[in-house]
Design an enzyme around this catalytic site. Structure first.
Site, mmCIF file in Angstrom:
data_model
loop_
_atom_site.group_PDB
_atom_site.id
_atom_site.type_symbol
_atom_site.label_atom_id
_atom_site.label_comp_id
_atom_site.label_asym_id
_atom_site.label_seq_id
_atom_site.Cartn_x
_atom_site.Cartn_y
_atom_site.Cartn_z
ATOM 1 N NE ARG A 23 -25.259 -2.377 -4.408
ATOM 2 C CZ ARG A 23 -26.150 -3.418 -5.036
ATOM 3 N NH1 ARG A 23 -25.353 -4.155 -6.176
ATOM 4 N NH2 ARG A 23 -27.212 -3.639 -4.751
ATOM 5 C CG ASN A 76 -24.174 -7.029 -9.525
ATOM 6 O OD1 ASN A 76 -23.115 -7.383 -8.226
ATOM 7 N ND2 ASN A 76 -25.178 -6.642 -9.171
ATOM 8 C CG HIS A 121 -31.350 -13.676 -11.751
ATOM 9 N ND1 HIS A 121 -31.893 -13.548 -10.397
ATOM 10 C CD2 HIS A 121 -32.140 -13.035 -12.600
ATOM 11 C CE1 HIS A 121 -33.088 -12.682 -10.458
ATOM 12 N NE2 HIS A 121 -33.321 -12.560 -11.792
ATOM 13 C CG HIS A 137 -32.266 -15.342 -5.809
ATOM 14 N ND1 HIS A 137 -31.734 -13.982 -5.670
ATOM 15 C CD2 HIS A 137 -32.386 -15.206 -7.125
ATOM 16 C CE1 HIS A 137 -31.401 -13.505 -6.827
ATOM 17 N NE2 HIS A 137 -31.815 -14.349 -7.676
ATOM 18 C CG ASP A 163 -30.430 -12.538 -2.962
ATOM 19 O OD1 ASP A 163 -29.570 -12.143 -3.580
ATOM 20 O OD2 ASP A 163 -31.381 -12.720 -3.346
ATOM 21 C CG HIS A 172 -30.262 -0.807 -3.568
ATOM 22 N ND1 HIS A 172 -29.822 -0.699 -4.809
ATOM 23 C CD2 HIS A 172 -30.940 -2.148 -4.031
ATOM 24 C CE1 HIS A 172 -29.676 -1.557 -5.602
ATOM 25 N NE2 HIS A 172 -30.280 -2.551 -5.119
#
Lengths: 433, 324
Positions: free
Chosen positions: A68, A98, A183, A236, A309, A313
């Site tokens: 993040r 990301n 993914h 995953h 993983d 949040h």
């Protein structure tokens, strides 16, 4: 710095070592290992740590996390995830690209490396994006990003949707022997979906995502890997039918590997009952049959790696209606105890289990980590294999507490984490002797 | 009516509601049907109580129905419409809930475009909450008013064959009705093109048909659903014309049902898409206006029962109801 860890159960999946003994660290490296390293044999200038018979293994290499930082520092930072990872026995982390900005440029790779040097707790690595801006259209500068330190390439939570782009990525990356991580979820079939398709989704009135979304993309990619000879890794994998395709790709001899994460072997779709957004993940938790297929695939080697993983949040991303909530579970602190369930349940021998979190991901990513070999970096985890306790997510170290494991009884607890010979985490209370 | 057994603090869905609770609501509703047909429709049972209708999704009939229900019982009723587009910005849903809670309402009536949102609100407030429709999940008062309409016409629910036709996949009305009818012993079928049947629908205890002639055969009730065009993604049906051809209810398709089968629709109707005007307006078979009438009575009963529970919980008047 000279330090010895004595009276340990030494576990080195890379060499198959499982023996009582000690390990000597000189500076940042492992200098010696074996039963002959005992307190009475050490010269007095060597500081020693009594491991009380607990397990001493290579520190975990977590190949799928989200930092993040840069961009969403209110959810997690390189500092907070490093501290959380150290608590979890993880000594090397790899972050998805990301972030904001996206890691599709050498400058962002360098930024993360600089922040990691400042924090200096665990080893911090990143992946580069496969396509610019994660938009799925134009390839990033794979070669330059790799030179700057990007370990492999992925569009993170987004699948590379366009078959031609995926073909080109797999093909071009061969020049650098770079790994492409997918993914595996067909974006068209998954669009608008929030959980596994089926009876529960129907009852809850939530749009579902069929397991076919996963298997269709894996099957397409299997053929593209065969066509290009590229190196491919499926992140995953969540369904039995998806794992069948991984199995087929491996039996063909393709360079095709896969990982999974604790949610997919420790939980199933029933977790989302009552709209529990903490159990919303991408790909979604699937049926009990799929969960059992994941366990079987871990056992038979179809799944090479277990990663956390980790997807932190904040409350504002989770305390909202299920359809609007962000997918993801925070996982670095709970990776080891949840993975150890597989050992305690008799699914995997301890060394095989540890291999999937140490030497296997390290080899896949070309890192000289994840082993207790002499001359290797002294990245270690000391854990009490049998200690029963309850996970305390709310009391965690990471910035975000979004995990559906609070109060879950587990067995096995990290006592100490060592990176390059430095103790970066030590459990508060003394382990029982 | 002091001895009515109603063990719920909220009405969030039919799921979890037993036959006794459903019967209690329907029985109490009957008395309000009679009241609503009188010249003087006002009672004072809810005087001093505040009902707030919070609609995060536009609605005319349901909101009006709840507003009338509250006012006829003497409550102060406030309507709040929150633009759907504003949901993503600014104040979060829970902030809105906490704000409303601080104004001490007795009942919140909530409609929200996302499944589970009303339950989420109910976890954050101290008052009773009625779900006026959440996403594709549930719309319990609609199922209750449908049940009341059927029971008044046919005298029972148990043993009836009911066909629910149309966009079941995106319908909260269908889910609540399936659950309620199942609980009360009716046999439920759904009739829809495969793309509008939710996954594993048969696991809900219904029989699934894709052909109207087969699906409507000998049923007592034909319940049509509104085609939720605004909710569709992808190409679920090729055209409205084709939909009407195969799944629109007209006199011809209706022949398969029992000769006196009732026709129902939760409204608003798309005439010429899911239902033909001749059928919808057939005064002998269509009970569509009656459903609207029953709606007010059922909502009065729900408000009445929940506020009694509030009184019991706060112990204001010494009754001990509500904890049974």
């Amino acid at each position: 710095m000279r330090r010895a860890f004595v009276n340990a159960r030494l576990l080195d999946p890379a060499s198959g070592l499982d023996q009582t003994g000690g390990l000597l660290v000189l500076g940042e490296k492992i200098a010696d290992i074996g039963p002959h390293i005992r307190p009475d044999q050490l010269s007095p200038d060597i500081e020693w740590v009594d491991c009380h018979g607990h397990c001493l293994a290579p520190g975990l290499v977590d190949m799928r996390t989200q930092f993040r930082e840069p961009g969403e520092e209110h959810k997690e930072t390189i500092d907070s995830i490093s501290r959380a990872a150290a608590t979890g026995g993880i000594t090397a982390l790899v972050g998805l690209p990301n972030t904001r900005p996206v890691i599709d440029d050498v400058a962002v790779v360098e930024f993360v490396a600089r922040r990691a040097r400042e924090v200096k707790l665990v080893k911090v690595f990143v992946y580069g994006a496969v396509t610019r801006g994660l938009e799925g259209k134009n390839l990033t500068e794979l070669g330059l990003l790799r030179e700057a330190g990007a370990l492999a390439f992925t569009d993170g939570l987004k699948a590379v949707r366009d078959a031609q782009v995926m073909r080109n990525a797999l093909s071009y990356a061969k020049a650098f022997d770079a790994l492409i991580i997918q993914h595996p979820e067909d974006p068209d079939l998954a669009e608008g979906g929030h959980m596994n398709e089926g009876e529960l989704a129907t009852r809850l009135g939530l749009a579902g995502i069929p397991a076919a979304a996963e298997s269709i993309l894996l099957e397409r990619d299997r053929r593209l890997v065969a066509l290009t000879g590229g190196r491919y890794h499926a992140a995953h994998v969540s369904s039995g039918e998806g794992l069948e395709i991984v199995r087929r790709a491996k039996s063909q001899g393709l360079r095709f590997t896969a990982d999974t994460a604790p949610p997919y072997f420790a939980l199933n779709e029933l977790e989302v009952e009552d709209y529990r957004t903490f159990a919303k993940v991408s790909p979604p938790l699937r049926s009990e049959q799929d969960r059992m297929a994941v366990v079987q695939a871990l056992k038979d080697g179809t799944i090479d790696v277990i990663a956390s993983d980790h997807a932190p949040h904040d409350q504002e991303s989770k305390r909202i209606p299920f359809a609007q909530a962000e997918p993801g579970i925070a996982g670095v602190e709970t990776l080891l105890p949840l993975a150890l369930e597989l050992y305690h349940d008799g699914v995997l021998p301890l060394l095989d289990l540890l291999a999937k979190m140490t030497v296997a991901p390290a080899r896949l990513l070309g890192l000289e980590l994840g082993t207790l070999g002499i001359g290797r970096p002294a990245d270690l985890v000391l854990f009490d294999l049998d200690r029963p306790w309850r996970l305390n997510v709310k009391g965690g170290i990471g910035k975000s507490k979004n995990a559906p494991y609070d109060g879950r009884p587990v067995q096995g607890q990290v006592r100490m984490t060592v990176v390059d010979g430095r103790i970066v985490y030590q459990a508060a209370e003394k382990p029982e002797g | 009516m002091d001895d009515i057994l109603f063990p719920h603090q909220h009405i969030l869905g039919i799921e979890g509601m037993g036959p006794d609770a459903i019967t209690a609501i329907l029985d109490l509703s009957e008395s309000y049907v009679a009241l609503n047909r009188q010249r003087d429709k006002k009672r004072g049972d809810l005087r001093g109580r505040t009902v707030i209708n919070v609609f995060f999704e536009s609605s005319t009939r349901t909101r009006t129905s709840f507003e009338l229900a509250g006012k006829r019982l003497g409550a102060d009723v406030i309507n709040i419409a929150v633009e759907a587009s504003a949901i993503n910005k600014g104040e979060t849903l829970l902030d809105t809930a906490m704000t409303l809670n601080a104004m001490h309402p007795d009942v919140l009536v909530v409609r929200h475009p996302f499944s589970g949102a009303v339950q989420l609100i109910s976890e954050k407030v101290e008052c009773a909450v009625i779900n006026a429709g959440d996403g594709w999940h549930e719309h319990p008062t609609q199922a209750l008013l449908d049940a009341l309409t059927i029971r008044r016409r046919l005298g029972r629910l148990a043993g009836l064959d009911v066909a629910i036709c149309g966009d079941v996949a995106h319908s909260r009305v269908a889910r609540s009705n399936i659950l309620l009818l199942h609980t009360m012993g009716a046999f439920v079928r759904v009739v829809a093109p495969p793309t509008l049947v939710p996954a594993d629908a048969d696991r809900l205890g219904v029989d699934v048909y894709h052909d109207m002639a087969e699906g409507l055969k000998d049923v007592d009730i034909v319940m049509m659903l509104r085609i939720q065009t605004e909710r569709m993604r992808g190409s679920l049906i090729p055209s409205q014309r084709e939909y009407f051809r195969y799944y629109g209810l007209d006199a011809e398709k209706l022949k398969a049902a029992k000769p006196d089968a009732l026709i129902m629709h939760p409204g608003p109707m798309n005439r010429g898409i899911e239902i033909d005007s001749d059928v919808a307006d057939d005064i002998n078979r269509s009970v569509i206006p009656e459903q609207v009438e029953m709606g007010v009575a059922v909502r009065m009963a729900c408000l009445d029962l929940l506020t009694r529970n509030v009184i019991a919980n706060y112990g204001e008047d010494g009754t001990d109801g509500g904890d049974a």
